[in-house]
Each structure stands twice: as structure tokens, then as C-alpha cells.
Design a protein around this motif. Structure first.
Motif, PDB file in Angstrom:
ATOM      1  N   GLU A  93       0.781  -1.238   0.036  1.00  0.00           N
ATOM      2  CA  GLU A  93      -0.094   0.147  -0.068  1.00  0.00           C
ATOM      3  C   GLU A  93       0.787   1.333  -0.025  1.00  0.00           C
ATOM      4  OE1 GLU A  93      -2.359  -0.276   3.276  1.00  0.00           O
ATOM      5  OE2 GLU A  93      -3.718  -2.109   2.217  1.00  0.00           O
ATOM      6  N   ASP A  94       1.265   1.773   1.136  1.00  0.00           N
ATOM      7  CA  ASP A  94       2.029   3.031   1.217  1.00  0.00           C
ATOM      8  C   ASP A  94       3.055   2.981   2.109  1.00  0.00           C
ATOM      9  OD1 ASP A  94       0.631   2.984   3.448  1.00  0.00           O
ATOM     10  OD2 ASP A  94      -0.589   4.890   3.189  1.00  0.00           O
ATOM     11  N   GLY A  95       3.405   1.646   2.870  1.00  0.00           N
ATOM     12  CA  GLY A  95       4.510   1.598   3.723  1.00  0.00           C
ATOM     13  C   GLY A  95       4.371   1.954   5.269  1.00  0.00           C
ATOM     14  N   SER A  96       3.120   2.538   5.279  1.00  0.00           N
ATOM     15  CA  SER A  96       2.756   3.035   6.721  1.00  0.00           C
ATOM     16  C   SER A  96       2.006   2.011   7.404  1.00  0.00           C
ATOM     17  CB  SER A  96       2.180   4.436   6.636  1.00  0.00           C
ATOM     18  OG  SER A  96       0.828   4.148   5.870  1.00  0.00           O
ATOM     19  N   THR A  97       1.874   2.195   8.722  1.00  0.00           N
ATOM     20  CA  THR A  97       0.861   1.179   9.642  1.00  0.00           C
ATOM     21  C   THR A  97      -0.436   1.696  10.188  1.00  0.00           C
ATOM     22  OG1 THR A  97       2.197   2.116  11.476  1.00  0.00           O
ATOM     23  CG2 THR A  97       2.885   0.174  10.423  1.00  0.00           C
ATOM     24  N   PRO A  98      -0.775   2.931   9.580  1.00  0.00           N
ATOM     25  CA  PRO A  98      -2.122   3.093  10.272  1.00  0.00           C
ATOM     26  C   PRO A  98      -3.289   2.167  10.094  1.00  0.00           C
ATOM     27  CG  PRO A  98      -1.143   4.979   8.998  1.00  0.00           C
ATOM     28  CD  PRO A  98      -0.440   3.952   8.658  1.00  0.00           C
ATOM     29  N   SER A  99      -3.300   1.579   8.753  1.00  0.00           N
ATOM     30  CA  SER A  99      -4.468   0.607   8.775  1.00  0.00           C
ATOM     31  C   SER A  99      -4.326  -0.495   9.615  1.00  0.00           C
ATOM     32  CB  SER A  99      -4.502   0.136   7.205  1.00  0.00           C
ATOM     33  OG  SER A  99      -3.561  -0.212   6.634  1.00  0.00           O
ATOM     34  N   VAL A 100      -2.951  -1.128   9.718  1.00  0.00           N
ATOM     35  CA  VAL A 100      -2.752  -2.047  10.358  1.00  0.00           C
ATOM     36  C   VAL A 100      -3.012  -1.787  12.012  1.00  0.00           C
ATOM     37  CG1 VAL A 100      -0.944  -3.783  11.353  1.00  0.00           C
ATOM     38  CG2 VAL A 100      -1.095  -3.220   8.925  1.00  0.00           C
ATOM     39  N   ALA A 101      -2.424  -0.831  12.361  1.00  0.00           N
ATOM     40  CA  ALA A 101      -2.644  -0.217  14.102  1.00  0.00           C
ATOM     41  C   ALA A 101      -4.271   0.001  14.138  1.00  0.00           C
ATOM     42  CB  ALA A 101      -2.211   1.158  14.041  1.00  0.00           C
ATOM     43  N   GLU A 102      -5.194   0.491  13.252  1.00  0.00           N
ATOM     44  CA  GLU A 102      -6.576   0.234  13.353  1.00  0.00           C
ATOM     45  C   GLU A 102      -7.276  -0.999  13.640  1.00  0.00           C
ATOM     46  OE1 GLU A 102      -9.720   1.846  10.390  1.00  0.00           O
ATOM     47  OE2 GLU A 102      -8.909   3.516  11.392  1.00  0.00           O
ATOM     48  N   ALA A 103      -6.727  -1.927  12.811  1.00  0.00           N
ATOM     49  CA  ALA A 103      -7.413  -3.103  12.694  1.00  0.00           C
ATOM     50  C   ALA A 103      -7.090  -3.763  13.917  1.00  0.00           C
ATOM     51  CB  ALA A 103      -6.816  -3.999  11.699  1.00  0.00           C
ATOM     52  N   LEU A 104      -5.742  -3.489  14.611  1.00  0.00           N
ATOM     53  CA  LEU A 104      -5.316  -4.086  15.671  1.00  0.00           C
ATOM     54  C   LEU A 104      -5.877  -3.446  17.249  1.00  0.00           C
ATOM     55  CD1 LEU A 104      -1.701  -5.420  15.030  1.00  0.00           C
ATOM     56  CD2 LEU A 104      -3.761  -6.666  14.978  1.00  0.00           C
ATOM     57  N   GLY A 105      -6.506  -2.253  16.804  1.00  0.00           N
ATOM     58  CA  GLY A 105      -6.830  -1.444  18.035  1.00  0.00           C
ATOM     59  C   GLY A 105      -5.760  -1.124  18.804  1.00  0.00           C
ATOM     60  N   MET A 106      -4.719  -0.770  18.194  1.00  0.00           N
ATOM     61  CA  MET A 106      -3.275  -0.075  18.722  1.00  0.00           C
ATOM     62  C   MET A 106      -2.776   1.274  18.160  1.00  0.00           C
ATOM     63  SD  MET A 106      -0.874  -3.544  18.673  1.00  0.00           S
ATOM     64  CE  MET A 106      -1.382  -5.065  19.598  1.00  0.00           C
ATOM     65  N   THR A 107      -1.888   1.940  19.107  1.00  0.00           N
ATOM     66  CA  THR A 107      -1.094   2.896  18.332  1.00  0.00           C
ATOM     67  C   THR A 107      -0.228   2.481  17.346  1.00  0.00           C
ATOM     68  OG1 THR A 107       0.634   2.663  20.125  1.00  0.00           O
ATOM     69  CG2 THR A 107      -1.355   4.103  20.561  1.00  0.00           C
ATOM     70  N   GLU A 108       0.072   3.158  16.352  1.00  0.00           N
ATOM     71  CA  GLU A 108       1.000   2.873  15.298  1.00  0.00           C
ATOM     72  C   GLU A 108       2.351   2.415  15.881  1.00  0.00           C
ATOM     73  OE1 GLU A 108       1.568   5.274  11.965  1.00  0.00           O
ATOM     74  OE2 GLU A 108      -0.379   6.157  12.131  1.00  0.00           O
ATOM     75  N   ARG A 109       2.835   2.855  16.913  1.00  0.00           N
ATOM     76  CA  ARG A 109       3.925   2.444  17.475  1.00  0.00           C
ATOM     77  C   ARG A 109       4.005   0.946  17.937  1.00  0.00           C
ATOM     78  NH1 ARG A 109       7.423   5.808  22.379  1.00  0.00           N
ATOM     79  NH2 ARG A 109       9.166   4.060  22.640  1.00  0.00           N
TER      80      ARG A 109
END
Length: 208
Positions: free
Chosen positions: A177-193
Motif C-alpha cells: 500500500e504505502d509503507g505505513s502502519t495506520p491501517s494495521v494499527a486501526e485493525a489491531l486497536g493499537m497505536t502505530e508504535r
């Protein structure tokens, strides 16, 4: 809810720790307060709201709001009555229910966007926890503890087999996608870090 010196947490969303944030009279959010502990270059820092009372040249906060480790800040503010705080002489006695409610609503939104475990899987995991809890009550402690460890071995083997591949697949998908983690963080219910840390943990997880 009244003032709590520990942060606010919800099971499954630990990286979204919440607490009371403060604002100065000009509407800005102050940085941490530093305390000289009298041991050379050692300083203690704190962002606890009750330290922004104007004493010892500290900033004076005029209002409070909810805040979250993810960067979220509540839009609603609540005036701080410092006379009341000093009168009670106990931060826990001061009403911080407003900021807490706002953070709780924020966590509800986070939870709604996160991936939910299927009911049957959540039920199975709950049964495993209940079974392990029951073992603490067995009279034969040696047998009970050994059973717990064997169960943990089985669970860790499952995690080691599934976690790394799932983490690598998520990483590949995010790279596509774009090399970032916002979508993964959102799916996991976590902060990006926290999401990046979790992915790295599982990507390199091994079990012998």
C-alpha cells in the motif's frame, strides 16, 4: 470517576492508555514538569495534571481534558478549581469524570474500528483461560502446575506457528500500500508504535 494517579486502560487496548491532560490559559498544552531530586543530574518528569498548580514556578493549568497515548485529545474542556484541589489535599478526591467519559467514548470508537475476534474463537479462548484458572484450585499442586505449563507449551507452539506468517503477511500487505502502519494499527486497536512493535515481535518469533 474521580482522579486516578494511574492511567486509564481497557483490556485489549493497552497502548491507548488515557489520562487527564491540561491546558494553560492561552489554550496551549504544557510539556512535562521536571523535579530536581537533589542527586546531581537526575531529574524526574511528570505529566500528572495536579502538578500544574503554579507552585515552584510550575505552569498553572486552567482546564483539563481527556487525552490518549495515541495522540487523541478531547475537544471538551473542564475548568480546574485549584482551591477545591488544595482544600481536599488529595488529587484522587477531585472529580475527573468528564475527561474520563470523553476518553472512554474515544476508546469505544477505537474498538469499533478494530477487528473483532469471531464469537466462537473468543469463546474458545475464554474457556482456555477458565480451565487454566481452575487448575489453581486443585489439591495436587505439582500436577496442576505441570498441566499449566504443558498447556502453555501447546499455546506457544500454536502462536509460533501462526504469528510470524500472519505478521509477515500483514507487513507485505502494508508495503504494497504505502509503507505505513495506520491501517494495521486501526485493525489491531493499537497505536502505530505499538502495532510496529507487535509486528516485529511476531515476525521474529521462534519456538523450539
Amino acid at each position: 470517576m474521580y482522579g486516578e494517579q494511574d492511567g486509564w486502560r481497557r483490556d485489549g487496548f493497552e497502548s491507548h492508555e488515557g489520562m487527564v491532560g491540561v491546558l494553560l490559559a492561552d489554550g496551549s498544552e504544557p510539556g512535562p514538569v521536571f523535579f530536581d531530586l537533589g542527586s546531581g543530574a537526575t531529574f524526574h518528569e511528570s505529566s500528572d495534571w495536579w502538578h500544574y498548580d503554579g507552585t515552584f514556578r510550575r505552569p498553572t493549568a486552567t482546564s483539563m481534558r481527556g487525552r490518549c497515548a495515541c495522540g487523541w485529545r478531547g475537544t471538551k474542556t473542564y475548568v480546574i478549581d485549584w482551591e477545591k484541589v488544595r482544600e481536599d489535599d488529595d488529587p484522587d478526591a477531585y472529580d475527573t469524570s468528564g475527561p474520563y467519559r470523553d476518553w472512554k467514548a474515544h476508546l469505544d470508537e477505537v474498538a469499533e474500528r478494530a477487528v473483532a475476534l469471531p464469537e466462537d474463537l473468543a469463546s474458545l479462548l475464554g474457556q482456555v483461560r477458565e480451565q487454566l484458572d481452575r487448575l489453581w484450585l486443585e489439591e495436587n499442586k505439582t500436577r496442576a502446575y505441570a498441566t499449566m505449563l504443558k498447556a502453555c507449551d501447546a499455546l506457544e507452539a500454536i502462536v509460533a506457528e501462526t504469528g510470524p506468517e500472519a505478521a509477515r503477511a500483514l507487513t507485505r500487505e502494508q508495503d504494497d500500500e504505502d509503507g505505513s502502519t495506520p491501517s494495521v494499527a486501526e485493525a489491531l486497536g493499537m497505536t502505530e508504535r505499538a502495532a510496529r512493535t507487535r509486528l516485529l515481535h511476531y515476525e521474529h518469533l521462534t519456538w523450539h
